[in-house]
Design a protein around this motif. Structure first.
Motif, PDB file in Angstrom:
ATOM      1  N   ASP A 112      38.099 -53.374 -44.703  1.00 33.69           N
ATOM      2  CA  ASP A 112      38.616 -52.455 -43.689  1.00 33.69           C
ATOM      3  C   ASP A 112      38.180 -51.007 -43.886  1.00 33.69           C
ATOM      4  OD1 ASP A 112      40.252 -51.852 -45.836  1.00 33.69           O
ATOM      5  OD2 ASP A 112      42.065 -51.681 -44.623  1.00 33.69           O
TER       6      ASP A 112
ATOM      7  N   LYS B 229      38.727 -55.726 -39.863  1.00 30.86           N
ATOM      8  CA  LYS B 229      39.806 -54.768 -40.144  1.00 30.86           C
ATOM      9  C   LYS B 229      40.997 -55.419 -40.843  1.00 30.86           C
ATOM     10  CE  LYS B 229      38.257 -50.855 -38.547  1.00 30.86           C
ATOM     11  NZ  LYS B 229      38.038 -49.749 -39.471  1.00 30.86           N
ATOM     12  N   SER B 230      41.144 -56.736 -40.717  1.00 29.99           N
ATOM     13  CA  SER B 230      42.274 -57.416 -41.357  1.00 29.99           C
ATOM     14  C   SER B 230      42.003 -57.749 -42.828  1.00 29.99           C
ATOM     15  CB  SER B 230      42.635 -58.695 -40.594  1.00 29.99           C
ATOM     16  OG  SER B 230      41.640 -59.679 -40.793  1.00 29.99           O
TER      17      SER B 230
ATOM     18  N   CYS C  83      35.633 -57.417 -34.986  1.00 29.52           N
ATOM     19  CA  CYS C  83      36.222 -56.174 -35.486  1.00 29.52           C
ATOM     20  C   CYS C  83      37.631 -56.420 -36.015  1.00 29.52           C
ATOM     21  CB  CYS C  83      36.236 -55.119 -34.375  1.00 29.52           C
ATOM     22  SG  CYS C  83      36.824 -53.513 -34.916  1.00 29.52           S
ATOM     23  N   ARG C  84      38.421 -57.161 -35.263  1.00 22.63           N
ATOM     24  CA  ARG C  84      39.798 -57.463 -35.679  1.00 22.63           C
ATOM     25  C   ARG C  84      39.811 -58.170 -37.033  1.00 22.63           C
ATOM     26  NH1 ARG C  84      41.445 -60.862 -31.671  1.00 22.63           N
ATOM     27  NH2 ARG C  84      41.076 -59.150 -30.261  1.00 22.63           N
TER      28      ARG C  84
ATOM     29  N   GLN D 169      41.769 -47.776 -32.757  1.00 24.62           N
ATOM     30  CA  GLN D 169      41.712 -48.443 -34.067  1.00 24.62           C
ATOM     31  C   GLN D 169      40.859 -47.656 -35.063  1.00 24.62           C
ATOM     32  OE1 GLN D 169      40.276 -52.466 -33.469  1.00 24.62           O
ATOM     33  NE2 GLN D 169      41.585 -52.744 -31.691  1.00 24.62           N
TER      34      GLN D 169
ATOM     35  N   VAL E 130      37.720 -46.807 -34.567  1.00 25.02           N
ATOM     36  CA  VAL E 130      36.353 -47.322 -34.494  1.00 25.02           C
ATOM     37  C   VAL E 130      35.603 -46.519 -33.438  1.00 25.02           C
ATOM     38  CG1 VAL E 130      34.933 -49.329 -33.908  1.00 25.02           C
ATOM     39  CG2 VAL E 130      37.048 -49.634 -35.215  1.00 25.02           C
TER      40      VAL E 130
END
Length: 166
Positions: A103, A97-98, A93-94, A125, A127
């Motif tokens: 994203d 999203k980056s 996920c990180r 976040q 989500v």
């Protein structure tokens, strides 16, 4: 001096055709084969025109997204498990999203985790966090919600595209 006459060609109406992929592609990132199958059956039961892509872990999902990003056929939704080998759901996920181009894809964490800290982390976040249900009828309701999220994302992308053309 004679005045110039300007003859203009008539303005013809312009028809804009935007081909939208009528199939909703949902990327399911899930390492458990049984969970993938059950989710697939539920999705197809609610909407048999939905296209489903599977990735067994976060690394395979990122490879898939890199390929689809190049072809501009990104999924309308990512359904993400948390506990997976190689790259777990948090790390996946990180990384999604980056990425600027990724994203905007909605992510729903769909997990067996009942950890309230996970829920707080993901919801902070933006989500959505859904715990896997015990019964099939609850799963069907969740799947309907997933398809609604997918449709909303497709409509938002279309509106965005149309507004940039105006």
């Amino acid at each position: 001096m004679r005045a110039k006459t300007c003859t203009r060609k008539p303005i013809l109406p312009v028809t804009l055709t935007i081909e939208m992929n009528s199939k909703k592609t949902i990327l399911i990132i899930e390492d458990d084969e049984d969970d993938r199958e059950i989710l697939s059956v539920a999705l197809r039961g609610v909407n048999d025109s939905a296209s489903i892509a599977f990735a067994e872990n976060g690394l395979l999902a990122l490879d898939y997204l890199t390929q689809t990003k190049a072809s501009e056929e990104l999924p309308c939704l990512i359904v993400l498990d948390l506990n997976m080998p190689y790259l777990d759901g948090r790390q996946t996920c990180r990384r999604i999203k980056s990425e600027l181009r990724l994203d905007g894809i909605p992510i729903i964490v769909f997990t067996s985790s009942h950890n309230p800290n996970d829920k707080v982390l993901f919801e902070s976040q933006g989500v959505e966090f859904i715990t896997k249900p015990e019964d099939f009828s609850s799963l069907q309701a969740i799947v309907k919600h997933m398809l609604d999220v997918c449709s909303l994302n497709l409509n938002a992308n279309l509106q965005s595209m149309l507004s940039t053309m105006a």
